[in-house]
Motif scaffolding. Sequence first.
Motif, PDB file in Angstrom:
ATOM      1  N   SER A   8       0.826  -1.205   0.000  1.00 33.77           N
ATOM      2  CA  SER A   8       0.000   0.000   0.000  1.00 33.77           C
ATOM      3  C   SER A   8       0.864   1.260   0.000  1.00 33.77           C
ATOM      4  CB  SER A   8      -0.944   0.002   1.196  1.00 33.77           C
ATOM      5  OG  SER A   8      -0.205   0.031   2.403  1.00 33.77           O
ATOM      6  N   SER A   9       2.004   1.242   0.699  1.00 34.48           N
ATOM      7  CA  SER A   9       2.869   2.423   0.697  1.00 34.48           C
ATOM      8  C   SER A   9       3.572   2.590  -0.640  1.00 34.48           C
ATOM      9  CB  SER A   9       3.876   2.354   1.835  1.00 34.48           C
ATOM     10  OG  SER A   9       4.740   1.265   1.657  1.00 34.48           O
ATOM     11  N   THR A  12       1.036   4.262  -2.818  1.00 35.00           N
ATOM     12  CA  THR A  12       0.917   5.665  -2.424  1.00 35.00           C
ATOM     13  C   THR A  12       2.091   6.469  -2.959  1.00 35.00           C
ATOM     14  OG1 THR A  12      -0.187   4.953  -0.402  1.00 35.00           O
ATOM     15  CG2 THR A  12       0.629   7.200  -0.444  1.00 35.00           C
ATOM     16  N   GLU A  13       3.297   5.907  -2.894  1.00 35.95           N
ATOM     17  CA  GLU A  13       4.466   6.605  -3.442  1.00 35.95           C
ATOM     18  C   GLU A  13       4.349   6.778  -4.940  1.00 35.95           C
ATOM     19  OE1 GLU A  13       8.142   4.755  -2.451  1.00 35.95           O
ATOM     20  OE2 GLU A  13       8.029   5.327  -0.346  1.00 35.95           O
ATOM     21  N   GLN A  15       1.593   7.008  -6.707  1.00 34.78           N
ATOM     22  CA  GLN A  15       0.586   8.037  -6.966  1.00 34.78           C
ATOM     23  C   GLN A  15       1.173   9.420  -6.730  1.00 34.78           C
ATOM     24  OE1 GLN A  15      -2.629   6.939  -4.377  1.00 34.78           O
ATOM     25  NE2 GLN A  15      -3.448   5.394  -5.793  1.00 34.78           N
TER      26      GLN A  15
END
Length: 145
Positions: A8-9, A12-13, A15
Amino acid sequence: MNTTLSPSSVVTEDQFGHRLAARLSAGNLELSHEVGERLRVARAQAVARRKVVRQLGMTPVAVSGGRAATLGAGWWTRIGSVIPLVALAAGLVAISVMQDDSRTNELAEIDSALLTDDLPPAAYTDPGFAQFLKATDATSESSEH
């Protein structure tokens, strides 16, 4: 500090990176063609040099018999980390027992020497006996000289 990123991280990075690139590209419209090209080349070089974060996970390993085992997780790792603690505890217990036995043997030797001596044990606590020993020591020293 090396850390692994969760999926998930990483998303996020990615994006965030896409939003940042879009914002920078929007600002390119106001720049001259030459400056825009230099920035495009610099971005391409930065992307090529970026640090790739390797995900740590379980790696399958071939084992005889056609079965697969994994390294880095499982109960073998837990056993491997507990064995030194068990060995340390066993060593400390063994040292304690050996010291207790040694102390017990020393006390037993003293007790047997007291009990097999010509004097009764009560004589050692008599104040006159201490004076007798001092006097005996003084006479034996004077006779030796």
